[in-house]
Every structure is written in structure tokens, then in C-alpha cells.
Design a protein around this motif. Structure first.
Motif, short mmCIF file in Angstrom:
data_model
loop_
_atom_site.label_atom_id
_atom_site.label_comp_id
_atom_site.label_asym_id
_atom_site.label_seq_id
_atom_site.Cartn_x
_atom_site.Cartn_y
_atom_site.Cartn_z
N MET A 62 0.98 -1.25 0.10
CA MET A 62 -0.09 -0.26 0.07
C MET A 62 0.96 1.14 -0.09
N VAL A 97 -1.16 4.69 -1.70
CA VAL A 97 -2.61 4.81 -1.51
C VAL A 97 -2.77 6.13 -0.85
N CYS A 140 -7.84 7.60 -3.18
CA CYS A 140 -8.18 6.45 -3.63
C CYS A 140 -9.28 5.82 -2.95
N LEU A 141 -9.86 6.37 -2.08
CA LEU A 141 -11.10 5.81 -1.15
C LEU A 141 -12.41 6.41 -1.79
N GLY A 145 -8.53 5.01 -7.44
CA GLY A 145 -8.82 4.31 -6.47
C GLY A 145 -8.80 2.68 -6.89
N LEU A 182 -5.49 -0.01 -6.15
CA LEU A 182 -5.77 -1.21 -5.57
C LEU A 182 -5.68 -2.30 -6.33
N VAL A 239 -1.90 -2.67 -5.84
CA VAL A 239 -1.62 -3.22 -4.49
C VAL A 239 -1.80 -4.75 -4.48
N TYR A 261 -9.90 -1.55 0.50
CA TYR A 261 -8.76 -1.61 0.93
C TYR A 261 -8.61 -1.94 2.31
N GLN A 262 -9.62 -1.78 3.26
CA GLN A 262 -9.35 -1.91 4.70
C GLN A 262 -9.69 -3.31 4.91
#
Length: 428
Positions: free
Chosen positions: A48, A53, A57-58, A70, A74, A77, A285-286
Motif C-alpha cells: 500500500m 494509496v 483512492c477511497l 482508487g 487497488l 496493490v 482497501y481496509q
């Protein structure tokens, strides 16, 4: 741990103490799982950071989804974590079966042959391939299928694999299922998968090697793409979604393979350039960030279950002391009542729909009734505490998931309590 809160949740003193005695022997194994989780957590964090990031990106996109920062970041990543040239990570991929079908249908052409060197694939792929007739199957498009079964000890039949590969020059893709699915064979380690891929590539370097990675991500420090796989495929409501992704799947691998999949998912000429991420990226992401530690919790639950039911005399795969290569634990009861009681216990431990009683039903894609227990925040999420199994011989149940270790622990104790209450298990 004091037993009072467990008693309030329906766990008797004898069941609680039985579990605590098992846990005392598992401390060293759990410590090793935590070490692997730490390594994989840092691997994800590094990816990340290297791919920059940012908060932007969110945010997500709508409509066509052109220039979705985003989404593109991702996918970079994922490619970094799996050490691949490219990745496709999309909410438009509806489930693991869809991701696998997408990878197969996009990289095979009429006249090609699909080869499984590790026996029959997961049940829902039978209709994708055409083993069981279905509209739009690979077979309908002129793509044939061959397989070699595993030897009686669960090892690869290398002699037969060699014979098949050298006698059929139309074999284009070899599919390897990492996890056991609804079978009682061992799950394959990344190392064993690497040995098989090396063998295939030495004989036929032109054959694409794809690994169904479902339930295996982050269980070990490396992934099948680290040992030669051209593609790995999985679902985001399993390990890599970390329990937060509400939908989605991924394909990571060689650029051409991923590009082919993108053109099949959207449209020729469009590929990866379209596909709005809407407001889903924060969960993607999270969830990926949390996935290594969530997977570790599920692994602890599987090992706890294996040791409990092995001590009670039931056949368990893997056994209580074997090294783990996925999060699934199989327990064979030999009768449907055991499978049903186990699933009732898992459901009773759930944070959602704990009051519901699961029952066998005719689930699409399967050749027998299936019972499923999953009181999950995300419907069908098998990284959350869940259990399921086909109601057919040898009457095995398959347990997986647990976003936290305490919840996985409670779930297993509830299964045991359910079996004790029904008189199926008697604790000495």
C-alpha cells in the motif's frame, strides 16, 4: 478465561472445561500463526505504501468509471502482494465461482482443452465446465475437459499427468484447486503446488497454470504466484476481503491472462478501463489490510475444532497436528444428524440471525441438499464464522471463518454444546 460469560451464552461448564483443556496444548501453534500474520500484514502495508494509496483512492467513481484512481491503485496493490504483473479486483465479479469461470472462459478458446491434474474441481465448477450440463458451459463452446485423479495417498499422479500432457497438444490451461472443497483430500501447500507447476511447465511450458486460491490467501507467507502460477483466483468475501468487502473477486497474474479476463468481464475494447467502483473502495482497501490477521483468527478456530473433534473420536481433515494450508476444517460424522447439529451450533453463535435454525435445502449448483450456517454481516461470507456441508455420505461438515479468535472459539464450543444436547456426543 472465566466461564460465567460463556454460561450466559449457553455453554455448560463441562463443555467449557473440555475446550480449555484442548486450548492449553495449542499455545505454541497459535504463536506461529501470529508470526505468519505479522509477516503478511507488513507485506500488505508495504504494498500500500509503495503504490501510494491516498485518501483520494477511497472516493470511488460512478458511470463508466473512467480514470478510477482508487480502483487502479487497488489492483496495483494486489499485484504487488501476489508478485504478479497485473490484477483485476472488481465488485462486478459476484463470487468465487464467477471469478473462476471468468478466468477460464477468457483464457480458453473453442477447441482448447482444460486439464485438472488434481482430481475433480469444486462442485459449482461442474456446471461451468460442463461435467453437469448447463447453459453457457465451456463444453457448449467446444472446450473439452480432462482430469487425472489423485493417488490413494492424496499425492499427484505424475506418471498419468505426464501421459495426458504429452498425448494431447490441445491442452491450453491447467487448473489446480488449492483447498479441498467438499472433498476429504488434503489441501495443497504452496510448495506442493509449486512442484506440480514446475512439472507441468517442464513438459509443456505453453500451458497456463491457474490456481483456485479460495480459502488459502495469507495462510502461508507465500502464494501460488510465488512458485510459478500464471494466475491466482479468489473471492473477496473469503480471506482477502477481511470480512469488510461486501462483494467482489480477484484475478492476479500474467498481464495477458488478466487482460483477457478484463475483456470478458466488460467488453472487447473496453477491458479494465471501465467499471465504476461506486462507494465500495474503503471496504476493499481496509478489508485487504485486515485480511492477514482475520485469516489468522480463522486458522486458530479451525485448529481448535480439529483438536476437539479428533479427541472425541471423529475423523477430521486436517488432523489436529497437521500444518495448515487453508482455513477449512472438515469433520466427518457418518450421519446427517451430526452435520445438522454442528451447523445449528454455528448459527447459534452468530451475531446476526442467531435465532434462526438452518435446514438442508436444494442449493443451486450442487447435486445434493446442502445445509449452511452463517449469521454473517455479509451474506454468504465464509471468512466470517460459518459451516456447511452436503447431506450425503460420508456426512462431513466443513467449518471455516471467524473474524476474531474469540468468536471462532465460541462458535466451536456452541457446536459441541449442540451435539452434547442432542446426545450425539457424550463427554467423559
Amino acid at each position: 478465561m472465566e466461564s460465567k460469560i460463556y454460561e450466559e451464552l449457553g455453554i455448560s461448564k463441562e463443555v467449557f472445561e473440555f475446550g480449555e483443556n484442548i486450548l492449553n496444548s495449542l499455545k505454541d501453534r497459535f504463536a506461529k500463526i501470529d508470526e505468519t500474520a505479522e509477516y503478511n500484514q507488513l507485506k500488505v502495508l508495504k504494498a500500500m505504501q509503495e503504490n501510494k494509496v491516498s485518501e483520494a483512492c477511497l472516493l470511488g467513481t460512478t458511470g463508466y468509471g473512467y480514470n478510477d484512481l482508487g480502483r487502479e491503485t487497488l489492483e496495483a496493490v494486489y499485484a504487488s502482494v501476489f508478485h504478479t504483473e497485473d490484477a483485476l479486483v472488481r465488485p462486478q465479479i459476484t463470487c468465487g465461482t464467477h471469478a473462476l469461470a471468468l478466468a477460464l472462459m477468457s483464457n480458453l478458446r473453442p477447441g482448447d482443452v482444460l486439464f485438472s491434474p488434481a482430481g475433480k474441481p469444486y462442485d459449482t465448477l461442474e456446471e461451468v465446465i460442463g461435467i453437469r450440463p448447463s447453459k453457457g458451459s465451456l463444453k457448449e463452446y467446444g472446450i473439452e475437459y480432462v482430469q487425472t485423479d489423485l493417488l490413494s495417498d492424496g499425492s499427484f499422479d505424475y506418471d498419468r499427468i505426464k501421459e495426458v500432457l504429452l498425448s494431447n497438444d490441445k491442452i491450453r490451461l491447467a487448473t489446480i484447486q488449492r483447498s479441498k472443497g467438499y472433498q476429504t483430500r488434503p489441501t495443497f501447500s504452496v510448495e506442493r503446488i509449486g512442484e506440480l507447476i514446475k512439472f507441468i511447465k517442464e513438459l509443456r511450458p505453453d500451458v497456463i497454470c491457474m490456481v483456485d486460491n479460495c480459502y488459502g490467501e495469507f495462510v502461508q507467507r507465500n502464494e501460488p504466484t510465488d512458485v510459478g502460477a500464471d494466475m491466482v483466483v479468489g473471492s473477496l468475501i473469503k480471506n482477502p476481503g477481511g470480512g469488510l468487502a461486501p462483494i467482489g473477486g480477484y484475478i492476479a497474474g500474467k498481464k495477458e491472462c488478466v487482460e483477457n479476463a478484463a475483456f470478458r468481464l466488460t467488453s472487447p475494447g473496453l477491458g479494465k478501463e471501465v467499471g465504476a467502483s461506486l462507494g465500495i473502495l474503503p471496504q476493499f482497501y481496509q478489508g485487504f489490510f485486515l485480511a492477514p490477521t482475520v485469516t489468522a483468527s480463522a486458522l486458530k478456530g479451525a485448529i481448535f475444532a480439529a483438536n476437539i473433534y479428533e479427541k472425541l473420536g471423529f475423523a477430521v481433515i486436517p488432523n489436529g497436528s497437521e500444518e495448515r494450508f487453508d482455513i477449512i476444517q472438515a469433520v466427518t460424522f457418518g450421519k446427517p444428524e451430526g452435520v445438522i447439529a454442528f451447523c445449528e451450533g454455528v448459527q447459534a453463535a452468530a451475531p446476526v440471525d442467531s435465532f434462526v435454525t438452518p435446514e438442508p435445502w436444494d442449493m443451486p449448483g450442487y447435486d445434493a441438499q446442502v445445509i449452511m450456517a452463517a449469521g454473517a454481516f455479509v451474506s454468504g461470507s465464509s471468512i466470517e464464522l460459518s459451516a456447511d456441508g452436503p447431506i450425503k455420505e460420508p456426512y462431513s461438515v466443513f467449518f471455516q471463518g471467524g473474524l476474531t479468535w474469540p468468536h471462532a472459539k465460541l462458535g466451536i464450543l456452541k457446536t459441541l454444546q449442540s451435539l452434547v444436547n442432542k446426545g450425539i456426543v457424550v463427554l467423559q
